[in-house]
Design an enzyme around this catalytic site. Structure first.
Site, PDB file in Angstrom:
ATOM      1  N   CYS A 159       0.804  -1.217   0.000  1.00 33.99           N
ATOM      2  CA  CYS A 159       0.000   0.000   0.000  1.00 33.99           C
ATOM      3  C   CYS A 159       0.841   1.273   0.000  1.00 33.99           C
ATOM      4  O   CYS A 159       0.301   2.374  -0.174  1.00 33.99           O
ATOM      5  CB  CYS A 159      -0.933   0.010   1.200  1.00 33.99           C
ATOM      6  SG  CYS A 159      -1.737  -1.575   1.507  1.00 33.99           S
ATOM      7  N   HIS A 299      -3.101   8.262   5.362  1.00 32.02           N
ATOM      8  CA  HIS A 299      -3.322   6.915   4.823  1.00 32.02           C
ATOM      9  C   HIS A 299      -4.748   6.490   5.171  1.00 32.02           C
ATOM     10  O   HIS A 299      -5.455   5.972   4.312  1.00 32.02           O
ATOM     11  CB  HIS A 299      -2.299   5.947   5.413  1.00 32.02           C
ATOM     12  CG  HIS A 299      -2.335   4.592   4.812  1.00 32.02           C
ATOM     13  ND1 HIS A 299      -2.223   4.385   3.452  1.00 32.02           N
ATOM     14  CD2 HIS A 299      -2.485   3.351   5.368  1.00 32.02           C
ATOM     15  CE1 HIS A 299      -2.299   3.093   3.200  1.00 32.02           C
ATOM     16  NE2 HIS A 299      -2.458   2.441   4.344  1.00 32.02           N
ATOM     17  N   GLU A 310      -1.834   5.492  13.048  1.00 28.33           N
ATOM     18  CA  GLU A 310      -1.517   6.718  12.315  1.00 28.33           C
ATOM     19  C   GLU A 310      -1.880   7.953  13.130  1.00 28.33           C
ATOM     20  O   GLU A 310      -1.130   8.938  13.147  1.00 28.33           O
ATOM     21  CB  GLU A 310      -2.240   6.754  10.964  1.00 28.33           C
ATOM     22  CG  GLU A 310      -1.845   7.963  10.129  1.00 28.33           C
ATOM     23  CD  GLU A 310      -2.385   7.955   8.717  1.00 28.33           C
ATOM     24  OE1 GLU A 310      -1.920   8.773   7.894  1.00 28.33           O
ATOM     25  OE2 GLU A 310      -3.279   7.125   8.422  1.00 28.33           O
ATOM     26  N   LYS A 329      -9.932   7.718   1.188  1.00 29.92           N
ATOM     27  CA  LYS A 329     -10.450   6.346   1.169  1.00 29.92           C
ATOM     28  C   LYS A 329     -11.915   6.287   1.597  1.00 29.92           C
ATOM     29  O   LYS A 329     -12.596   5.302   1.302  1.00 29.92           O
ATOM     30  CB  LYS A 329      -9.586   5.444   2.034  1.00 29.92           C
ATOM     31  CG  LYS A 329      -8.177   5.232   1.459  1.00 29.92           C
ATOM     32  CD  LYS A 329      -7.355   4.294   2.326  1.00 29.92           C
ATOM     33  CE  LYS A 329      -5.972   4.057   1.742  1.00 29.92           C
ATOM     34  NZ  LYS A 329      -5.091   5.247   1.864  1.00 29.92           N
ATOM     35  N   HIS A 334      -9.800   1.763  -0.759  1.00 29.68           N
ATOM     36  CA  HIS A 334      -8.356   1.563  -0.679  1.00 29.68           C
ATOM     37  C   HIS A 334      -7.856   0.986  -2.001  1.00 29.68           C
ATOM     38  O   HIS A 334      -8.199  -0.136  -2.369  1.00 29.68           O
ATOM     39  CB  HIS A 334      -8.044   0.615   0.475  1.00 29.68           C
ATOM     40  CG  HIS A 334      -6.595   0.578   0.855  1.00 29.68           C
ATOM     41  ND1 HIS A 334      -5.598   1.119   0.077  1.00 29.68           N
ATOM     42  CD2 HIS A 334      -5.975   0.048   1.950  1.00 29.68           C
ATOM     43  CE1 HIS A 334      -4.425   0.929   0.671  1.00 29.68           C
ATOM     44  NE2 HIS A 334      -4.641   0.289   1.812  1.00 29.68           N
ATOM     45  N   PHE A 393       0.923  -3.080   4.151  1.00 24.32           N
ATOM     46  CA  PHE A 393       1.119  -4.410   4.711  1.00 24.32           C
ATOM     47  C   PHE A 393       2.592  -4.784   4.616  1.00 24.32           C
ATOM     48  O   PHE A 393       3.262  -4.491   3.629  1.00 24.32           O
ATOM     49  CB  PHE A 393       0.278  -5.445   3.948  1.00 24.32           C
ATOM     50  CG  PHE A 393      -1.197  -5.323   4.183  1.00 24.32           C
ATOM     51  CD1 PHE A 393      -1.746  -5.695   5.399  1.00 24.32           C
ATOM     52  CD2 PHE A 393      -2.044  -4.849   3.196  1.00 24.32           C
ATOM     53  CE1 PHE A 393      -3.114  -5.597   5.625  1.00 24.32           C
ATOM     54  CE2 PHE A 393      -3.414  -4.746   3.405  1.00 24.32           C
ATOM     55  CZ  PHE A 393      -3.944  -5.118   4.629  1.00 24.32           C
TER      56      PHE A 393
END
Length: 405
Positions: A159, A299, A310, A329, A334, A393
């Site tokens: 990502c 993110h 985050e 998002k 995503h 990830f």
């Protein structure tokens, strides 16, 4: 300084920059149910954010599209759009580069042919599968389309890949290894197998009855991300070169930082230490202080652990409150390997238009999070340095600082 001279986006919010931006400003999720063949498990995800408008670009013929996985079709279309937006520069073909972020390659084609193999036998497998599904198919096709003979590479930091692609392009230009670089990300993972896997991982939202309310970054009731797909690309040049040819400057990539958590394949460091490191690197690389940042494109996946980590990291970098934060998002889901590049473009557009898009479906901040999430309606800002975050990830963290021209 590295200038952004071209923008191209293919997304669930539309496949022109104007459509993409207007949909983000509206602050409404575009998630919708999917039509799926295998209905054996009704608990698996049946919704997401699909690309719209790419066929109307007419940058890839119908025959070419049939010989591409959707991720490459989206990436080639977004890349060629960015190239045209940059004024179709004609550099020395050997002084060019293409850097593409992608996590899983041609997953939809692979899934389709796996199904054909098990249902109908090997004769029904696409003989082009190894070529169509390879993760570097987008970069290779763009190189052939443009006739560029410099490096054409693919970065697979999940990502974070889209931001890493842009960041590595910046480093190449600074080192004088290229004169023009096309960089971004492309992904299409809206296939039954991929959705099933993420569902079993408990990473995606279970709001089957309300897909358009499922992605809700930083909200106290979030329960997972919503799968999206798409591509985003930018053309990058050294500022002096762009000015010399009279190019339009969309913005400046002033800083780049990347780190690894070295912790877990799916869970972020709870205290956000490595995310803090990536943000701090990018800000320092830009020659700035945290107090100079006027906006953060987060993110913000809508997963419980990621958003919490985050938020912790943002609080430690900026202090309680901090600059206004948004996550796209909530609107487009995503985009995995394409997410960072598409969100970097959203950050550029935020500065160009002096307004932060709202975070769709965010209603109430989780207790303990002390960040300023823009929601409900767009918020005007005074343009200045902005931070765009991507965390992937495997513990990959990548951040960009973008400034107005």
């Amino acid at each position: 300084m590295i200038a952004i001279t071209g923008l191209g986006v293919v997304s669930p919010a539309g496949s022109t920059v104007d459509d993409f931006w207007s949909t983000l400003l509206a602050g409404k999720s575009v998630a919708a149910p999917f039509e799926v063949e295998d209905k054996a498990d009704n608990d698996l995800p049946r919704f997401g954010c699909s690309v719209r408008g790419v066929a109307e670009l007419n940058l890839v013929t119908a025959k070419e599209a049939r010989r591409m996985d959707p991720f490459a079709w989206y990436g080639v279309s977004a890349g060629l759009t960015a190239y045209a937006d940059a004024g179709s520069p004609k550099p020395d073909p050997g002084r060019t580069a293409i850097v593409v972020g992608n996590a899983v390659g041609g997953r939809r084609t692979t899934d389709k042919d796996a199904r054909n193999y098990y249902l109908f036998g090997p004769q029904q497998v696409n003989p082009l599968l190894p070529l169509v599904s390879m993760p570097n198919a987008c970069a290779a096709t763009l190189a052939m389309k443009l006739g560029w003979r410099g490096p054409a590479m693919t970065i697979a930091t999940t990502c974070a890949a889209g931001v890493d692609a842009i960041g590595q392009a910046v480093l190449m230009l600074r080192a004088n290894r290229a004169d023009v670089v096309l960089a971004g990300g492309a992904e299409s993972t809206v296939s039954p197998l991929t959705l099933a896997a993420f569902g079993k991982l408990n990473a995606v939202s279970g709001r089957h009855d309300a897909p358009d309310k499922a992605s809700r970054p930083f909200d106290k009731d979030r329960d997972g991300f919503v799968m999206g797909e798409g591509a985003g690309f930018v053309v990058l040049e050294r500022l002096e070169d762009a000015q010399a040819r009279g190019a339009r400057i969309h913005g400046i990539v002033a800083g780049y930082g990347c780190t690894a958590d070295a912790y877990h394949l799916s869970m972020p460091l709870p205290d956000g230490a490595s995310a803090i490191g990536a943000m701090t690197q990018a800000i320092t690389d830009a020659g700035l202080q945290a107090s100079d940042i006027v906006h953060v494109n987060a993110h913000g996946t809508s997963t419980p652990l990621n958003d919490r980590a985050e938020a912790n990291a943002l609080q430690k970098v900026f202090g309680p409150g901090g600059p206004p934060v948004t996550s796209t998002k909530g609107v487009i889901g995503h985009l995995i390997g394409a997410a960072g590049a598409v969100e970097a473009i959203a950050t550029v557009l935020t500065l160009q238009n002096a307004v932060v898009p709202p975070t769709a479906n965010h209603e109430e901040l989780e207790p303990g999070m002390e960040i300023d999430v823009v929601h409900g309606s767009p918020r005007p800002i005074t343009p200045g340095p902005a931070l765009s975050n991507s965390f992937g990830f495997g513990g990959h963290n990548a951040c960009l600082v973008v400034t107005p021209p």
